[in-house]
Design a protein around this motif. Structure first.
Motif, short mmCIF file in Angstrom:
data_model
loop_
_atom_site.label_atom_id
_atom_site.label_comp_id
_atom_site.label_asym_id
_atom_site.label_seq_id
_atom_site.Cartn_x
_atom_site.Cartn_y
_atom_site.Cartn_z
N THR A 1 1.58 6.81 -6.62
CA THR A 1 0.57 7.83 -6.91
C THR A 1 1.14 9.23 -6.70
O THR A 1 0.95 10.12 -7.54
CB THR A 1 -0.67 7.61 -6.02
N ALA A 2 1.85 9.40 -5.59
CA ALA A 2 2.44 10.71 -5.30
C ALA A 2 3.48 11.08 -6.36
O ALA A 2 3.56 12.24 -6.80
CB ALA A 2 3.08 10.71 -3.92
N THR A 3 4.26 10.11 -6.81
CA THR A 3 5.28 10.36 -7.85
C THR A 3 4.60 10.76 -9.15
O THR A 3 5.06 11.70 -9.84
CB THR A 3 6.14 9.11 -8.06
N ARG A 4 3.52 10.11 -9.50
CA ARG A 4 2.81 10.46 -10.72
C ARG A 4 2.22 11.87 -10.62
O ARG A 4 2.27 12.64 -11.57
CB ARG A 4 1.70 9.45 -10.99
N GLN B 1 0.84 -1.20 0.00
CA GLN B 1 0.00 0.00 0.00
C GLN B 1 0.88 1.25 0.00
O GLN B 1 0.59 2.22 -0.71
CB GLN B 1 -0.93 0.00 1.21
N SER B 2 1.96 1.23 0.78
CA SER B 2 2.88 2.37 0.82
C SER B 2 3.52 2.60 -0.54
O SER B 2 3.65 3.75 -1.00
CB SER B 2 3.96 2.15 1.88
N VAL B 3 3.92 1.53 -1.19
CA VAL B 3 4.52 1.64 -2.52
C VAL B 3 3.49 2.20 -3.50
O VAL B 3 3.81 3.06 -4.33
CB VAL B 3 5.07 0.28 -3.01
N SER B 4 2.26 1.75 -3.38
CA SER B 4 1.20 2.26 -4.25
C SER B 4 0.98 3.75 -4.00
O SER B 4 0.85 4.53 -4.95
CB SER B 4 -0.09 1.48 -4.00
#
Length: 135
Positions: free
Chosen positions: A94-97, A87-90
């Motif tokens: 999302t934040a990187t995008r 979930q953290s990686v997801s």
């Protein structure tokens, strides 16, 4: 010998034959019953042995199941942690995008501003050149 005596003799012989046949039949029945009792005793002994073995297998199965449940309880937090990491990686993805989209928008705005500034500068230079040529 008279007919009555002959009939009595035939009846007596028939009775003796009947008694012998009955005795033979009863002996055969007794043999069959003894064999059935012997087979039943053997089956009972085998059933008892199988029952004890089944109890042992059931006990081993219960122990293995308890051990498996205990180990599953130990491993469960690891799976929860892996789910949280996923979930953290997801969330990071999302934040990187979103950051990349923001940077692209800022670049597009800067490019528009730079283009307008460049156009204004070129127009100004062209206007000066026209003014110099007229003067």
């Amino acid at each position: 010998m008279t007919v009555g005596q002959l009939a009595g003799m035939i009846a007596a012989i028939a009775l003796v034959i009947l008694v012998i046949a009955l005795i033979w039949f009863l002996v055969q029945v007794v043999k069959a019953l003894r064999e059935a009792i012997t087979n039943l005793a053997a089956l009972t002994q085998e059933a008892t042995t199988l029952s004890h073995q089944a109890d042992g297998i059931l006990q081993n199965t219960n122990e293995l199941l308890a051990d498996l449940n205990h180990k599953a309880e130990k491993v469960d937090p690891a799976f929860v942690a892996m789910g949280e990491v996923g979930q953290s990686v997801s969330d990071l993805n999302t934040a990187t995008r979103q950051f990349a989209s923001h940077v692209a928008e800022q670049r597009a705005k800067r490019n528009k501003w730079t283009t307008k500034l460049g156009q204004a500068a070129v127009m100004g230079i062209l206007a000066r050149l026209k003014n110099r040529k007229k003067a």
